[in-house]
Design an enzyme around this catalytic site. Structure first.
Site, short mmCIF file in Angstrom:
data_model
loop_
_atom_site.label_atom_id
_atom_site.label_comp_id
_atom_site.label_asym_id
_atom_site.label_seq_id
_atom_site.Cartn_x
_atom_site.Cartn_y
_atom_site.Cartn_z
N SER A 41 0.78 -1.29 0.13
CA SER A 41 -0.01 0.18 0.08
C SER A 41 0.87 1.36 0.16
O SER A 41 1.74 1.28 -0.73
CB SER A 41 -0.95 -0.15 1.13
OG SER A 41 -1.89 0.79 1.16
N ASP A 198 -5.63 -2.62 -3.24
CA ASP A 198 -4.70 -2.58 -2.19
C ASP A 198 -4.32 -4.07 -1.71
O ASP A 198 -4.90 -4.78 -1.19
CB ASP A 198 -5.14 -1.82 -1.38
CG ASP A 198 -4.18 -1.21 -0.26
OD1 ASP A 198 -3.30 -1.85 0.53
OD2 ASP A 198 -4.09 0.26 -0.17
#
Length: 271
Positions: A41, A198
């Site tokens: 991320s 993500d």
């Protein structure tokens, strides 16, 4: 010999600037020269900035971008940004920071891997990715561990991508920004033919492959449950950092978050 053979950088959106400050404070004193680095991320950008020696420039570029962003939601005039400017702003900053010299440094550096998540349905990536986000948020607050499995049970998969190869192929900027794709805020892109979300929905602190040696895991928030693993050290902010996870409008907050990371790094060295 390095104090840690492995470095793991969790996600956290704008909170990841705490990682940048922390690493900036400790990297020369330890020295911090890990053989393997992983990021997920927002931690993927921390990884690239650290390995390229661009941490301070990442901060400066993001602050400049935030000065030109006056809102996080465009309810009345979505325009080209859809409902939010986040995906565009992040892509612009990442592309500027990870230029040719940065790519060369990452490509020639230690093993580096970035975790990408993949939604349960490739065809309905946006919808199933959004449902996976709900599962992730629920587990984050109920279970309180950086290592997840609820979204995985829902069908989320993940893959560790070699950042050095991506840098050599001129694709590192895409890899870094794809790693921070949070539906429905971001539209899921595709990496090597697969839809991407993500990677933090699969694991907020992914261990490298192979996983071997003393490991420093740099989180961006405290967790109620951390595994006790020999040779693995977790560090995190002692207090909630000033930056909001996806607030792209306040440059002062990310500077304050970086500064908090610097102070934490200096305290870490003293201890």
């Amino acid at each position: 010999m390095a104090a840690f053979e492995q470095l793991v950088l969790s996600g956290g959106g704008c909170r990841c600037f705490w990682q940048g400050g922390f690493l900036h404070a400790i990297e020369e004193e330890l020295p911090l020269q890990p053989a393997r680095v992983t990021g997920v991320s927002g931690g993927a950008l921390t990884l690239a900035g650290f390995l390229a020696g661009r941490g301070e420039r990442v901060l400066a570029e993001m602050k400049e971008a935030f000065r030109s962003t006056d809102r996080n939601l465009n309810w009345h005039k979505p325009g080209a940004d859809r409902l939010t400017p986040h995906q565009r702003v992040y892509a612009e900053v990442v592309s500027r920071v990870l230029d040719g010299d940065a790519l060369a440094r990452v490509a020639a550096g230690p093993q580096s891997q970035i975790l990408l998540g993949h939604p349960p349905s490739d065809r309905w990536a946006g919808l199933t990715g959004s449902l996976a986000t709900l599962a992730y948020e629920a587990e984050l607050h109920i279970v309180g561990s950086p290592h997840f499995n609820w979204a995985e049970r829902f069908g989320v998969t993940s893959s560790l991508v070699d950042a050095r190869i991506a840098a050599r192929n001129g694709r590192l900027a895409d890899l870094v920004r794809f790693a921070a794709t949070i539906p429905p805020v971001f539209k899921p892109p595709r990496w090597d033919g697969m839809a991407v979300i993500d990677g933090g929905m699969a694991d907020q602190a992914p261990m490298p492959e192979p996983d071997d040696g003393r490991t420093l895991v740099v989180l961006t928030r405290p967790y109620k449950r951390l595994p006790q693993v020999a040779g693995r050290l977790y560090v995190w902010p002692a207090e909630e950092v000033p930056a909001d996870k996806i607030d792209f409008t306040d440059p002062a907050k990310i500077q304050a978050t970086w500064d908090a990371g610097l102070a934490a790094g200096e305290a870490f060295l003293r201890e």
